[in-house]
Scaffold this motif. Sequence first.
Motif, PDB file in Angstrom:
ATOM      1  N   PRO A   1       0.835  -1.207   0.000  1.00 26.85           N
ATOM      2  CA  PRO A   1       0.000   0.000   0.000  1.00 26.85           C
ATOM      3  C   PRO A   1       0.863   1.246   0.000  1.00 26.85           C
ATOM      4  O   PRO A   1       2.017   1.216   0.431  1.00 26.85           O
ATOM      5  N   GLY A   2       0.306   2.326  -0.523  1.00 31.91           N
ATOM      6  CA  GLY A   2       1.029   3.589  -0.574  1.00 31.91           C
ATOM      7  C   GLY A   2       1.357   4.051   0.834  1.00 31.91           C
ATOM      8  O   GLY A   2       0.614   3.824   1.787  1.00 31.91           O
ATOM      9  N   LEU A   3       2.509   4.694   0.983  1.00 27.46           N
ATOM     10  CA  LEU A   3       2.927   5.104   2.305  1.00 27.46           C
ATOM     11  C   LEU A   3       2.302   6.450   2.669  1.00 27.46           C
ATOM     12  O   LEU A   3       1.863   6.683   3.771  1.00 27.46           O
ATOM     13  N   TRP A   4       2.288   7.344   1.684  1.00 33.03           N
ATOM     14  CA  TRP A   4       1.731   8.663   1.944  1.00 33.03           C
ATOM     15  C   TRP A   4       0.731   9.005   0.851  1.00 33.03           C
ATOM     16  O   TRP A   4       0.844   8.537  -0.275  1.00 33.03           O
ATOM     17  N   GLY A   5      -0.143   9.876   1.186  1.00 35.95           N
ATOM     18  CA  GLY A   5      -0.907  10.588   0.159  1.00 35.95           C
ATOM     19  C   GLY A   5      -1.926   9.754  -0.580  1.00 35.95           C
ATOM     20  O   GLY A   5      -3.103  10.047  -0.542  1.00 35.95           O
ATOM     21  N   GLU A   6      -1.470   8.702  -1.249  1.00 35.74           N
ATOM     22  CA  GLU A   6      -2.369   7.997  -2.140  1.00 35.74           C
ATOM     23  C   GLU A   6      -3.437   7.218  -1.389  1.00 35.74           C
ATOM     24  O   GLU A   6      -4.443   6.852  -1.944  1.00 35.74           O
ATOM     25  N   THR A   7      -3.153   6.899  -0.160  1.00 42.81           N
ATOM     26  CA  THR A   7      -4.138   6.113   0.575  1.00 42.81           C
ATOM     27  C   THR A   7      -4.798   6.981   1.623  1.00 42.81           C
ATOM     28  O   THR A   7      -4.489   8.152   1.785  1.00 42.81           O
ATOM     29  N   GLY A   8      -5.684   6.411   2.341  1.00 44.85           N
ATOM     30  CA  GLY A   8      -6.330   7.148   3.399  1.00 44.85           C
ATOM     31  C   GLY A   8      -7.798   6.817   3.441  1.00 44.85           C
ATOM     32  O   GLY A   8      -8.339   6.194   2.528  1.00 44.85           O
ATOM     33  N   GLU A   9      -8.384   7.243   4.503  1.00 42.37           N
ATOM     34  CA  GLU A   9      -9.781   6.891   4.727  1.00 42.37           C
ATOM     35  C   GLU A   9     -10.683   7.532   3.672  1.00 42.37           C
ATOM     36  O   GLU A   9     -11.606   6.904   3.162  1.00 42.37           O
ATOM     37  N   GLU A  10     -10.368   8.801   3.296  1.00 40.62           N
ATOM     38  CA  GLU A  10     -11.198   9.499   2.308  1.00 40.62           C
ATOM     39  C   GLU A  10     -11.198   8.754   0.981  1.00 40.62           C
ATOM     40  O   GLU A  10     -12.223   8.619   0.331  1.00 40.62           O
ATOM     41  N   ARG A  11      -9.996   8.283   0.609  1.00 37.56           N
ATOM     42  CA  ARG A  11      -9.875   7.592  -0.671  1.00 37.56           C
ATOM     43  C   ARG A  11     -10.702   6.308  -0.646  1.00 37.56           C
ATOM     44  O   ARG A  11     -11.427   6.001  -1.588  1.00 37.56           O
ATOM     45  N   GLU A  12     -10.587   5.560   0.443  1.00 34.92           N
ATOM     46  CA  GLU A  12     -11.350   4.309   0.538  1.00 34.92           C
ATOM     47  C   GLU A  12     -12.841   4.582   0.405  1.00 34.92           C
ATOM     48  O   GLU A  12     -13.555   3.902  -0.329  1.00 34.92           O
ATOM     49  N   ARG A  13     -13.300   5.607   1.137  1.00 37.43           N
ATOM     50  CA  ARG A  13     -14.730   5.938   1.094  1.00 37.43           C
ATOM     51  C   ARG A  13     -15.156   6.318  -0.313  1.00 37.43           C
ATOM     52  O   ARG A  13     -16.173   5.856  -0.827  1.00 37.43           O
ATOM     53  N   ALA A  14     -14.338   7.190  -0.934  1.00 35.05           N
ATOM     54  CA  ALA A  14     -14.692   7.663  -2.276  1.00 35.05           C
ATOM     55  C   ALA A  14     -14.710   6.494  -3.249  1.00 35.05           C
ATOM     56  O   ALA A  14     -15.604   6.387  -4.100  1.00 35.05           O
ATOM     57  N   HIS A  15     -13.736   5.591  -3.109  1.00 40.49           N
ATOM     58  CA  HIS A  15     -13.684   4.451  -4.031  1.00 40.49           C
ATOM     59  C   HIS A  15     -14.914   3.572  -3.871  1.00 40.49           C
ATOM     60  O   HIS A  15     -15.480   3.097  -4.849  1.00 40.49           O
ATOM     61  N   ARG A  16     -15.317   3.364  -2.632  1.00 43.40           N
ATOM     62  CA  ARG A  16     -16.521   2.545  -2.417  1.00 43.40           C
ATOM     63  C   ARG A  16     -17.729   3.183  -3.088  1.00 43.40           C
ATOM     64  O   ARG A  16     -18.509   2.532  -3.766  1.00 43.40           O
ATOM     65  N   ALA A  17     -17.851   4.516  -2.894  1.00 42.61           N
ATOM     66  CA  ALA A  17     -19.017   5.209  -3.468  1.00 42.61           C
ATOM     67  C   ALA A  17     -18.981   5.142  -4.989  1.00 42.61           C
ATOM     68  O   ALA A  17     -20.018   4.928  -5.637  1.00 42.61           O
ATOM     69  N   MET A  18     -17.786   5.299  -5.572  1.00 37.36           N
ATOM     70  CA  MET A  18     -17.722   5.288  -7.030  1.00 37.36           C
ATOM     71  C   MET A  18     -18.014   3.893  -7.571  1.00 37.36           C
ATOM     72  O   MET A  18     -18.679   3.748  -8.604  1.00 37.36           O
ATOM     73  N   SER A  19     -17.541   2.867  -6.873  1.00 35.32           N
ATOM     74  CA  SER A  19     -17.867   1.505  -7.312  1.00 35.32           C
ATOM     75  C   SER A  19     -19.371   1.284  -7.265  1.00 35.32           C
ATOM     76  O   SER A  19     -19.947   0.633  -8.128  1.00 35.32           O
ATOM     77  N   ARG A  20     -19.969   1.834  -6.225  1.00 36.42           N
ATOM     78  CA  ARG A  20     -21.414   1.699  -6.062  1.00 36.42           C
ATOM     79  C   ARG A  20     -22.140   2.335  -7.264  1.00 36.42           C
ATOM     80  O   ARG A  20     -23.042   1.732  -7.852  1.00 36.42           O
ATOM     81  N   VAL A  21     -21.715   3.548  -7.626  1.00 33.54           N
ATOM     82  CA  VAL A  21     -22.355   4.237  -8.747  1.00 33.54           C
ATOM     83  C   VAL A  21     -22.089   3.477 -10.048  1.00 33.54           C
ATOM     84  O   VAL A  21     -22.959   3.376 -10.914  1.00 33.54           O
ATOM     85  N   GLN A  22     -20.874   2.914 -10.170  1.00 35.28           N
ATOM     86  CA  GLN A  22     -20.599   2.101 -11.352  1.00 35.28           C
ATOM     87  C   GLN A  22     -21.554   0.916 -11.398  1.00 35.28           C
ATOM     88  O   GLN A  22     -21.980   0.497 -12.473  1.00 35.28           O
ATOM     89  N   GLY A  23     -21.890   0.387 -10.221  1.00 33.50           N
ATOM     90  CA  GLY A  23     -22.839  -0.720 -10.182  1.00 33.50           C
ATOM     91  C   GLY A  23     -24.216  -0.302 -10.654  1.00 33.50           C
ATOM     92  O   GLY A  23     -24.939  -1.093 -11.250  1.00 33.50           O
ATOM     93  N   ILE A  24     -24.588   0.946 -10.375  1.00 35.58           N
ATOM     94  CA  ILE A  24     -25.917   1.406 -10.777  1.00 35.58           C
ATOM     95  C   ILE A  24     -25.930   1.758 -12.265  1.00 35.58           C
ATOM     96  O   ILE A  24     -26.846   1.390 -12.996  1.00 35.58           O
ATOM     97  N   LEU A  25     -24.914   2.489 -12.705  1.00 35.87           N
ATOM     98  CA  LEU A  25     -24.970   3.073 -14.055  1.00 35.87           C
ATOM     99  C   LEU A  25     -24.040   2.401 -15.054  1.00 35.87           C
ATOM    100  O   LEU A  25     -24.128   2.687 -16.244  1.00 35.87           O
TER     101      LEU A  25
END
Lengths: 511, 249
Positions: free
Chosen positions: A343-367
């Motif tokens: 996993p990335g050490l700085w910057g690329e990871t983080g809680e915000e990124r995980e949340r955003a990725h989940r939401a975007m996957s969800r929208v990809q599932g819908i649309l």
Amino acid sequence: MIDRVRTLLVWCPDWPVLAVEIVEGIPATDPVAVLHANRVIACSEAARAAGVRRGLRKREAQSRCPRLTVVEHDPDRDARAFEPVVAAVEQVVAGVEVVRPGACALAARGPARYFGGEERAAEQIVEQVAQAAGVECQVGIADGVFAAGLAARDGRLVPVGETARFLAGLPVEALGRPDLAGLLRRLGVGTLGAFAALPAGDVLARFGFDGALAHHQAAGRDHRPLAVRRPPPDLDVTETFDEPLDRVDTAAFVARALGERLHATLARYGLACTRLAIEAVTARGEELHRVWRHDGLLTSATIADRVRWQLSGWLTGRDRPSAGILRLRLIPDGVLAHAGLQPGLWGETGEERERAHRAMSRVQGILGPEAVVTPVSGGGRGAADQVRMVPWGDERVPARPAEPPWPGRIPPPQPATVPAGPPQVAVHDGAGEAVMVSARLAVSAPPARVAVGARGGAEVTGWAGPWPIDERWWASAEAVRRARLHVALSDGGALLLSLAAGAWTLEAIYD
Amino acid sequence: MTTGPAEHVPPPGDPTTTARPRLTDLPTGVTPAGAVTARPGADRGYPAPPPLAELLPGGVFRRGSSVEILNSGSLMLAVIAAAIADTRSWTAAVGMPDLGCLAAAEHGIDLKRFALVPHPGAHWPTVVAALVDGFDVVAVRPPSPLTGPEHRRLAARVRQRGALLIATQPWDNPDVTLRVTNQRWYGLGQGTGRLKYRTATVTIEGRGALNRAREITLWMPSPNGDPIATYDGTGEQISPASPAIRTIA
């Protein structure tokens, strides 16, 4: 003395040229040459007839054959195109080693016994490759891979025990070591037989380990066993339902079980996948298919999530199938050896990124996977062509590189609204005539009124331009020739207008 | 041949670098101290762009509120950029196929953390609800007016997640409404110059402390290139008499 493996080698002449035909669609019957580092490494029969030879420079080759199509060498392309040939050979015999793209070897004993003779086996394989892969090939049989490779060039079947004599008559260039061959020639050693007659100890002392290996091969003592290719394991996971699946909660249950099964299958081979294709067949025979991408590795939970989203998307979506799902298949794609994910050490990871990725996957599932995009800025001159929309999860590559200078690109401040299909606008001068721009970039009259679509329009309070854009004039299909105009309107707004082929369009709004 | 505008144009650079320098512009691998410790006021809401902050209670848009921004794409981008500045937050824009992403970069929004759903279709409330779960700031151009239970459900979701919902079309019962009522661009002559900067009059109203509509004049962008700045009355053809902020009835 160790018994040499009786080897059958399937060889496709001029493979890089054939691969170009298969992948790029350039016919191999035309003069074609494949170049690496500005030297011809393979050419088609027509090019050879015109005098093109291996090792020629590009310019020499083109001067000998002006109609020559020149293609850059791509080892990946060669290997990819060769895969169907190997698969075709594997349909009739087992245990194939890919020597290099264009040549594969196998132990001849089994097929010879099965088909009733080496000649029959060779015929079968040539026939099978021609039928299944549409490629002409030649077969050579000898003791050892090296000798079989040389035999295949003439399509010869060297009888058992005759290999050393077959090799003895060949020139030293057949070793495929140009430096060594040149040296041997200067020493007065012209054939493999003469080379093989030298004492082994002296060859090792004078030519080193590689020379000793070549000496072994020249003498027909090729002891290397075949490194047999393992056919890729079947990683798909399929589930057939007795009752058609038409409810989201049952789908979620199934998704979990399937996700775990796929993950277990992959884990057994020490693999992980980065893309996942989901296929479903409904009770009425409709087929649904979608590929999911993921920027990390898909774990059991993420596979299950994607299957669940996809199923609920299919079962509740707009174009839901007319019947329940009968069969479900998960196909891992982009499979790679799972050696742990850093996993990335700085910057690329983080809680915000995980949340955003989940939401975007969800929208990809819908649309659908193409519905969520992220912008990538690159080179270009217009407001729209400097940005490329990349579906989320794909590689973020700009459409055009940002590095070369792009003179004439629109200056900052950038417009906040860039209509996707630029609407037509009417630009009139004080007398009500349409404003035009001449070839010498003179406006026919100062613009006085701009009307977007059917609306009444607004007075022009200030304007600047026209600035010419003449892009890709050398490629007539992509050529763009336009003139741009900044206008400020009486209602306070400002627009970027562009004129192409006599019609004004609204390129951007500074709102 | 291709030529640029005749005017002196600043050397074109990458839009992300021409934007206002921010802490996030530091080389990756360096975490600014401000991002490690909680930002002052971060628990209260999303910081507003400086010129608007003085009009908002606490200078922030409260968490869980919905903001209506009408008539101006760049004002929306400025609000988004200020709200997520100095954080690692992601932003999403729904139903805006014509959003100028270069302008977004110019405002200081990191395009790597900017997701767009250009065509959400009839499912857009579901899409927005899903995005509110994952994103702090979600901008939406509603393709159709949203009323009744669907609106209430979405508003409750936004409130519960503590997100900031920005609508660029009329929105039912917003907490704050920002509207550009008047604007003027500078830099254009009759066939000379180019668009350089503008003044915009923004009306702000809303619930609670904002129930009296107020008006503010801003640079958007300012003559020295800031995407949004307090109007200081400098610049050509501007009378410095009018005060920046007025209360209108």
